[in-house]
Design a protein around this motif. Structure first.
Motif, PDB file in Angstrom:
ATOM      1  N   SER A  26       0.828  -1.209   0.000  1.00  0.00           N
ATOM      2  CA  SER A  26       0.000   0.000   0.000  1.00  0.00           C
ATOM      3  C   SER A  26       0.863   1.260   0.000  1.00  0.00           C
ATOM      4  O   SER A  26       0.578   2.227  -0.718  1.00  0.00           O
ATOM      5  N   LEU A  27       1.942   1.246   0.785  1.00  0.00           N
ATOM      6  CA  LEU A  27       2.833   2.411   0.832  1.00  0.00           C
ATOM      7  C   LEU A  27       3.558   2.596  -0.504  1.00  0.00           C
ATOM      8  O   LEU A  27       3.773   3.731  -0.948  1.00  0.00           O
ATOM      9  N   TRP A  48       5.964   8.288   3.178  1.00  0.00           N
ATOM     10  CA  TRP A  48       5.534   6.887   3.116  1.00  0.00           C
ATOM     11  C   TRP A  48       6.684   5.956   3.473  1.00  0.00           C
ATOM     12  O   TRP A  48       6.496   4.960   4.177  1.00  0.00           O
ATOM     13  N   LYS A  97       1.524   6.951  -6.597  1.00  0.00           N
ATOM     14  CA  LYS A  97       0.400   7.851  -6.844  1.00  0.00           C
ATOM     15  C   LYS A  97       0.685   9.271  -6.365  1.00  0.00           C
ATOM     16  O   LYS A  97       0.278  10.249  -7.000  1.00  0.00           O
ATOM     17  N   LEU A  98       1.383   9.382  -5.226  1.00  0.00           N
ATOM     18  CA  LEU A  98       1.669  10.693  -4.628  1.00  0.00           C
ATOM     19  C   LEU A  98       3.166  10.804  -4.369  1.00  0.00           C
ATOM     20  O   LEU A  98       3.620  10.747  -3.225  1.00  0.00           O
ATOM     21  N   LEU A 144       1.075   4.184  -2.763  1.00  0.00           N
ATOM     22  CA  LEU A 144       0.946   5.606  -2.441  1.00  0.00           C
ATOM     23  C   LEU A 144       2.143   6.399  -2.956  1.00  0.00           C
ATOM     24  O   LEU A 144       2.000   7.538  -3.397  1.00  0.00           O
ATOM     25  N   THR A 145       3.325   5.775  -2.907  1.00  0.00           N
ATOM     26  CA  THR A 145       4.524   6.443  -3.410  1.00  0.00           C
ATOM     27  C   THR A 145       4.407   6.729  -4.901  1.00  0.00           C
ATOM     28  O   THR A 145       4.799   7.800  -5.377  1.00  0.00           O
TER      29      THR A 145
END
Length: 268
Positions: A40-41, A55, A47-48, A44-45
């Motif tokens: 998940s992290l 993260w 995506k953002l 997120l990395t």
């Protein structure tokens, strides 16, 4: 009062097959949870990317919390040892701490200290053990670096605490980079400084929210006196450091050649 041998025998007696199975199941669930959190992290990395450092730094603390909770629950909630057994365990732990002069124990204790009072975090650009690179992973016993040559370096945590640590960005996504140029002393230094600053401002890798400083100096190199132009500017992402340096070199050298500060016969 029971002896240490009796306490150890009591510990063996209270560990049943059912309890071992439950502990193994909990460890498996904890491992699966950590894998899911890591995935998940990483997502997120991607995506953002602006929050990439955040993260990356969350995971070591999440891992520490989950495994600490598993160990505590398995000891207190499942095994539930007798008081004498607890005292015997504390004595054993004291012996382990006393053996901390051995390298594995030293590295693990150093890793715990680094997590509590970090001289660097995941995502920082640091110099460790003579190697410069990005901290990609912070584990109990070692720190992992990735250099710009795409090499993976493993540095023992005890070694990291023994030596001075150079941290280029200290938690920020950007970092300052210094790039130096040599010019003949007869060149108009004010014009050279203005061209260097303008060229740096035009680079797509320059973080313009922070100042660009151009510093004039002198040097004796290549058998002659020269003036130096040093650009101190911030790159927008630490991973772009080498691209930033290359881009600034191209832009500034092109500007100097167009201004006829030196010709192709001169090398600086």
């Amino acid at each position: 009062m029971e002896s240490s041998a009796d306490a150890l025998q009591s510990l063996i007696n209270i560990i049943s097959f059912e309890k071992i199975a439950i502990i193994v199941l909990i460890c498996g669930l904890a491992w699966a949870m950590l894998v899911g959190i890591k995935m998940s992290l990483d997502l997120l990395t991607n995506k953002l990317p602006k929050y990439r450092l955040l993260w990356g730094r969350l995971y070591p603390f999440i891992r520490l919390f989950i495994w600490g909770s598993v160990i505590t629950y398995a000891t207190v909630g499942i095994i539930a040892p007798h008081q004498n057994v607890v005292l015997a365990m504390i004595g054993s732990i004291s012996i382990v701490i006393g053996l901390a002069t051995q390298e594995p124990a030293k590295n693990m204790i150093a890793g715990f200290i680094i997590m509590l009072n970090p001289p660097y975090r995941v995502g920082d650009m640091v110099t460790l053990g003579g190697h410069y690179g990005e901290v990609t992973k912070l584990e109990w016993s070692v720190t992992w670096l990735r250099t710009f040559d795409d090499n993976t370096i493993m540095v023992p945590n005890a070694e990291a605490l023994k030596t001075a640590v150079s941290n280029a960005n200290s938690g920020a996504l950007d970092e300052m980079v210094a790039i130096q140029f040599h010019l003949p002393v007869q060149v108009d230094h004010k014009k050279a400084m203005a061209l260097a600053k303008e060229a740096t401002q035009c680079s797509p890798y320059t973080f313009l929210n922070k100042p660009i400083n151009v510093i004039l100096g002198t040097d004796f190199s290549f058998g002659q006196h020269l003036q130096t132009i040093t650009i101190k500017a911030y790159v927008m992402d630490v991973r772009l450091e080498k691209k930033f340096i290359s881009d600034i070199n191209v832009r500034v050298l092109d500007a100097f050649k167009n201004a006829q500060f030196y010709d192709s016969q001169q090398t600086f």
